[in-house]
Design a protein around this motif. Structure first.
Motif, PDB file in Angstrom:
ATOM      1  N   THR A 173       0.818  -1.218   0.000  1.00 59.61           N
ATOM      2  CA  THR A 173       0.000   0.000   0.000  1.00 59.61           C
ATOM      3  C   THR A 173       0.849   1.264   0.000  1.00 59.61           C
ATOM      4  OG1 THR A 173      -0.024   0.018   2.403  1.00 59.61           O
ATOM      5  CG2 THR A 173      -1.840  -1.121   1.303  1.00 59.61           C
ATOM      6  N   GLY A 174       2.149   1.115   0.270  1.00 62.24           N
ATOM      7  CA  GLY A 174       3.007   2.295   0.361  1.00 62.24           C
ATOM      8  C   GLY A 174       2.963   2.941   1.732  1.00 62.24           C
ATOM      9  N   GLU A 175       2.265   2.280   2.662  1.00 62.33           N
ATOM     10  CA  GLU A 175       2.094   2.821   4.009  1.00 62.33           C
ATOM     11  C   GLU A 175       3.434   3.052   4.719  1.00 62.33           C
ATOM     12  OE1 GLU A 175      -0.807   1.515   7.681  1.00 62.33           O
ATOM     13  OE2 GLU A 175      -0.630   0.162   5.970  1.00 62.33           O
ATOM     14  N   ILE A 177       6.381   3.763   3.412  1.00 63.51           N
ATOM     15  CA  ILE A 177       7.407   4.382   2.559  1.00 63.51           C
ATOM     16  C   ILE A 177       8.238   5.434   3.300  1.00 63.51           C
ATOM     17  CG2 ILE A 177       6.010   6.254   1.571  1.00 63.51           C
ATOM     18  CD1 ILE A 177       7.311   5.510  -1.164  1.00 63.51           C
ATOM     19  N   ASP A 178       7.666   6.050   4.340  1.00 54.94           N
ATOM     20  CA  ASP A 178       8.431   7.100   5.021  1.00 54.94           C
ATOM     21  C   ASP A 178       9.600   6.559   5.842  1.00 54.94           C
ATOM     22  OD1 ASP A 178       7.076   9.170   3.864  1.00 54.94           O
ATOM     23  OD2 ASP A 178       5.503   9.192   5.384  1.00 54.94           O
ATOM     24  N   LEU A 179       9.696   5.227   5.972  1.00 56.91           N
ATOM     25  CA  LEU A 179      10.900   4.647   6.577  1.00 56.91           C
ATOM     26  C   LEU A 179      12.111   4.819   5.655  1.00 56.91           C
ATOM     27  CD1 LEU A 179       9.703   1.241   8.099  1.00 56.91           C
ATOM     28  CD2 LEU A 179      10.206   3.355   9.319  1.00 56.91           C
ATOM     29  N   VAL A 180      11.853   4.902   4.358  1.00 60.62           N
ATOM     30  CA  VAL A 180      12.974   5.013   3.404  1.00 60.62           C
ATOM     31  C   VAL A 180      13.022   6.354   2.679  1.00 60.62           C
ATOM     32  CG1 VAL A 180      13.303   2.553   3.049  1.00 60.62           C
ATOM     33  CG2 VAL A 180      11.621   3.742   1.657  1.00 60.62           C
ATOM     34  N   ARG A 181      11.906   7.067   2.649  1.00 55.82           N
ATOM     35  CA  ARG A 181      11.851   8.351   1.956  1.00 55.82           C
ATOM     36  C   ARG A 181      11.862   9.462   2.986  1.00 55.82           C
ATOM     37  NH1 ARG A 181       6.039   9.911  -0.564  1.00 55.82           N
ATOM     38  NH2 ARG A 181       5.583   9.951   1.650  1.00 55.82           N
ATOM     39  N   PRO A 182      12.701  10.453   2.951  1.00 55.65           N
ATOM     40  CA  PRO A 182      13.734  10.680   1.941  1.00 55.65           C
ATOM     41  C   PRO A 182      15.111  10.147   2.349  1.00 55.65           C
ATOM     42  CG  PRO A 182      13.504  12.629   3.296  1.00 55.65           C
ATOM     43  CD  PRO A 182      12.568  11.594   3.871  1.00 55.65           C
ATOM     44  N   ARG A 183      15.238   9.504   3.518  1.00 61.59           N
ATOM     45  CA  ARG A 183      16.588   9.248   4.019  1.00 61.59           C
ATOM     46  C   ARG A 183      17.353   8.155   3.275  1.00 61.59           C
ATOM     47  NH1 ARG A 183      18.869   7.786  10.093  1.00 61.59           N
ATOM     48  NH2 ARG A 183      21.014   7.513   9.370  1.00 61.59           N
ATOM     49  N   THR A 282      -1.233   1.660  -8.928  1.00 63.34           N
ATOM     50  CA  THR A 282      -1.426   2.258  -7.595  1.00 63.34           C
ATOM     51  C   THR A 282      -2.827   2.031  -7.057  1.00 63.34           C
ATOM     52  OG1 THR A 282      -1.876   4.321  -8.737  1.00 63.34           O
ATOM     53  CG2 THR A 282       0.332   4.045  -7.885  1.00 63.34           C
ATOM     54  N   GLU A 283      -3.527   0.999  -7.565  1.00 65.63           N
ATOM     55  CA  GLU A 283      -4.913   0.862  -7.115  1.00 65.63           C
ATOM     56  C   GLU A 283      -5.032   0.512  -5.625  1.00 65.63           C
ATOM     57  OE1 GLU A 283      -4.531  -3.266  -9.399  1.00 65.63           O
ATOM     58  OE2 GLU A 283      -4.253  -1.206 -10.072  1.00 65.63           O
ATOM     59  N   LEU A 284      -4.018  -0.160  -5.065  1.00 66.37           N
ATOM     60  CA  LEU A 284      -4.092  -0.540  -3.641  1.00 66.37           C
ATOM     61  C   LEU A 284      -3.425   0.491  -2.732  1.00 66.37           C
ATOM     62  CD1 LEU A 284      -2.983  -4.268  -4.012  1.00 66.37           C
ATOM     63  CD2 LEU A 284      -5.301  -3.428  -3.622  1.00 66.37           C
ATOM     64  N   SER A 285      -2.891   1.536  -3.337  1.00 65.83           N
ATOM     65  CA  SER A 285      -1.940   2.372  -2.611  1.00 65.83           C
ATOM     66  C   SER A 285      -2.589   3.449  -1.753  1.00 65.83           C
ATOM     67  CB  SER A 285      -1.011   3.034  -3.619  1.00 65.83           C
ATOM     68  OG  SER A 285      -0.126   3.867  -2.936  1.00 65.83           O
ATOM     69  N   ARG A 286      -1.893   3.764  -0.647  1.00 59.41           N
ATOM     70  CA  ARG A 286      -2.273   4.933   0.165  1.00 59.41           C
ATOM     71  C   ARG A 286      -1.671   6.209  -0.438  1.00 59.41           C
ATOM     72  NH1 ARG A 286      -3.102   2.183   5.239  1.00 59.41           N
ATOM     73  NH2 ARG A 286      -4.217   0.386   4.448  1.00 59.41           N
ATOM     74  N   GLU A 291       2.844  10.754  -6.075  1.00 56.70           N
ATOM     75  CA  GLU A 291       3.844  10.409  -5.054  1.00 56.70           C
ATOM     76  C   GLU A 291       4.617   9.157  -5.449  1.00 56.70           C
ATOM     77  OE1 GLU A 291       2.755  11.390  -0.588  1.00 56.70           O
ATOM     78  OE2 GLU A 291       1.044  10.474  -1.600  1.00 56.70           O
ATOM     79  N   TRP A 292       3.888   8.161  -5.978  1.00 52.14           N
ATOM     80  CA  TRP A 292       4.583   6.946  -6.425  1.00 52.14           C
ATOM     81  C   TRP A 292       5.591   7.274  -7.517  1.00 52.14           C
ATOM     82  CZ3 TRP A 292       5.778   3.156  -3.894  1.00 52.14           C
ATOM     83  CH2 TRP A 292       4.899   2.313  -3.232  1.00 52.14           C
ATOM     84  N   LEU A 293       5.144   8.098  -8.477  1.00 54.28           N
ATOM     85  CA  LEU A 293       6.008   8.411  -9.601  1.00 54.28           C
ATOM     86  C   LEU A 293       7.260   9.142  -9.117  1.00 54.28           C
ATOM     87  CD1 LEU A 293       6.069   7.951 -12.612  1.00 54.28           C
ATOM     88  CD2 LEU A 293       5.092  10.217 -12.931  1.00 54.28           C
ATOM     89  N   ARG A 294       7.067  10.050  -8.160  1.00 56.61           N
ATOM     90  CA  ARG A 294       8.209  10.789  -7.627  1.00 56.61           C
ATOM     91  C   ARG A 294       9.200   9.819  -6.968  1.00 56.61           C
ATOM     92  NH1 ARG A 294       5.959  14.618  -3.878  1.00 56.61           N
ATOM     93  NH2 ARG A 294       4.602  15.050  -5.633  1.00 56.61           N
ATOM     94  N   TRP A 295       8.649   8.823  -6.251  1.00 57.38           N
ATOM     95  CA  TRP A 295       9.521   7.821  -5.611  1.00 57.38           C
ATOM     96  C   TRP A 295      10.231   6.984  -6.671  1.00 57.38           C
ATOM     97  CZ3 TRP A 295      12.284   6.513  -1.668  1.00 57.38           C
ATOM     98  CH2 TRP A 295      12.683   5.190  -1.491  1.00 57.38           C
ATOM     99  N   GLU A 296       9.480   6.535  -7.683  1.00 62.72           N
ATOM    100  CA  GLU A 296      10.072   5.688  -8.719  1.00 62.72           C
ATOM    101  C   GLU A 296      11.151   6.432  -9.504  1.00 62.72           C
ATOM    102  OE1 GLU A 296       6.763   4.234 -11.019  1.00 62.72           O
ATOM    103  OE2 GLU A 296       6.512   2.488  -9.724  1.00 62.72           O
ATOM    104  N   ARG A 297      11.009   7.753  -9.595  1.00 60.63           N
ATOM    105  CA  ARG A 297      11.960   8.552 -10.377  1.00 60.63           C
ATOM    106  C   ARG A 297      13.058   9.187  -9.500  1.00 60.63           C
ATOM    107  NH1 ARG A 297      11.148   9.682 -15.477  1.00 60.63           N
ATOM    108  NH2 ARG A 297      12.409  11.577 -15.263  1.00 60.63           N
ATOM    109  N   ARG A 298      13.237   8.648  -8.298  1.00 62.12           N
ATOM    110  CA  ARG A 298      14.178   9.307  -7.367  1.00 62.12           C
ATOM    111  C   ARG A 298      15.623   9.308  -7.854  1.00 62.12           C
ATOM    112  NH1 ARG A 298      12.765   4.379  -5.937  1.00 62.12           N
ATOM    113  NH2 ARG A 298      14.232   2.908  -4.989  1.00 62.12           N
ATOM    114  N   PHE A 299      15.987   8.396  -8.764  1.00 62.88           N
ATOM    115  CA  PHE A 299      17.356   8.425  -9.316  1.00 62.88           C
ATOM    116  C   PHE A 299      17.425   9.224 -10.616  1.00 62.88           C
ATOM    117  CE2 PHE A 299      17.389   4.020  -7.306  1.00 62.88           C
ATOM    118  CZ  PHE A 299      17.931   4.482  -6.106  1.00 62.88           C
ATOM    119  N   LEU A 300      16.272   9.703 -11.094  1.00 61.66           N
ATOM    120  CA  LEU A 300      16.229  10.347 -12.402  1.00 61.66           C
ATOM    121  C   LEU A 300      16.041  11.848 -12.323  1.00 61.66           C
ATOM    122  CD1 LEU A 300      14.040   7.643 -14.140  1.00 61.66           C
ATOM    123  CD2 LEU A 300      16.351   8.286 -14.837  1.00 61.66           C
TER     124      LEU A 300
END
Length: 301
Positions: A173-175, A177-183, A282-286, A291-300
């Motif tokens: 669900t992405g619930e 994600i803040d454990l890894v984003r942004p650190r 992202t149908e199951l996502s919180r 936000e997902w796209l921003r995370w997926e593109r974090r190296f780009l």
């Protein structure tokens, strides 16, 4: 590779009910766009190798007829018969009996036909998902993990795959994600079981990146990769059957921004793989699709 012991962060997330729904782990995942019958023997060899090599860690339970059964030698033989028997598809789950998302866990989904002829399932592939506790990486060291992942990959006619230190989340669900984003941008938020929808896309940028066809060909083959990935620390290892392993650095990196890590190798590979990277639905996502796209593109970006 030196034998310095690297400690990895313990990333744990409990939901409102107090259940542990996300945990750090070491993940090896292989996407194989072939039906089960074509790959059964290869996958069985990989499973036997894995079971042997992870000692003293032990797979002790498997999903029998709707419930967990002890995984003794006769059960292992039964799994073998089922894997290599006349069945069109196969579904094998094994674990170590501990009740958390970062435990030792094997999930193999072998499809009867690829692609599946059902609406919404056209992208499904066969998947071998192998998860180990983070302690395995810390105790054995990255060099041993690298050797094991490569040995398993050599058995498998994969289209893509990876090995990395990840955060596994149940329900996806992405619930957590803040454990890894942004650190910790180097830590993938991964599902806690096999994701089948990979088609021939590549599942993110990782420490160990296994590439087969058609993506390797579209990148100009091994020679094309060597020309375009010239940073020190990138290792490109040719494998049989027009496949390759790209390893970024000596060990999985979390990209800890507080320690000033910038992950230049991940960024270089992400730029190269950009057109081929998998985008999660992202149908199951919180999280919102943005936000997902921003995370997926974090190296780009």
């Amino acid at each position: 590779m030196g034998m310095t012991t690297m400690r990895y962060p313990r990333l744990r997330y409990q939901n409102k009910r107090g259940w542990l729904v996300a945990s750090d782990a070491l993940l090896m995942c292989f996407y194989i766009r072939h039906p089960h019958q074509q790959i059964a023997q290869a996958v069985m060899r990989a499973l036997e190798l894995f079971r042997e090599r992870i000692h003293p860690y032990r797979l002790t339970w498997y999903a029998g007829d709707g419930q967990a059964e002890p995984l003794d030698d006769s059960a292992w033989e039964a799994i073998r018969q089922e894997m290599l028997g006349p069945n069109d598809g196969a579904f094998v789950q094994m674990e170590d009996g501990s009740r958390w998302t970062g435990k030792l866990y094997v999930d193999y989904r072998g499809l009867p036909i690829v692609p599946l002829p059902f609406e919404g399932r056209e992208d499904d592939v066969s998947v071998l998902y192998l998860r180990l506790p983070t302690e395995y990486l810390e105790e054995r060291g990255a060099e041993r993990v690298h050797a094991l992942a490569l040995e398993l990959a050599q058995e498998l006619p994969f289209h893509s795959g990876y090995t990395d230190f990840v955060l596994c989340e149940a329900g996806w669900t992405g619930e957590a994600i803040d454990l890894v984003r942004p650190r910790y941008p180097g830590v993938e938020l991964a599902p806690s079981s096999a994701n089948l929808r990979m088609n021939t896309w590549v599942d993110g940028v990782h420490w160990m990146n296994f590439l087969g066809q058609p993506v390797l060909g579209q990148l100009g083959g091994v020679d094309g990769l060597r020309e375009r990935l010239t940073l020190p620390g990138v290792s490109i290892q040719e494998m049989s059957g027009e496949r390759v392993l790209i390893t970024l650095g000596d060990r999985p990196e979390t990209g800890d921004v507080e320690a000033g890590q910038t992950l230049p190798l991940h960024r270089a590979l992400a730029r190269l793989l950009e057109p081929h990277l998998y985008h999660r639905t992202t149908e199951l996502s919180r999280l919102s699709p943005e936000e997902w796209l921003r995370w997926e593109r974090r190296f780009l970006d």
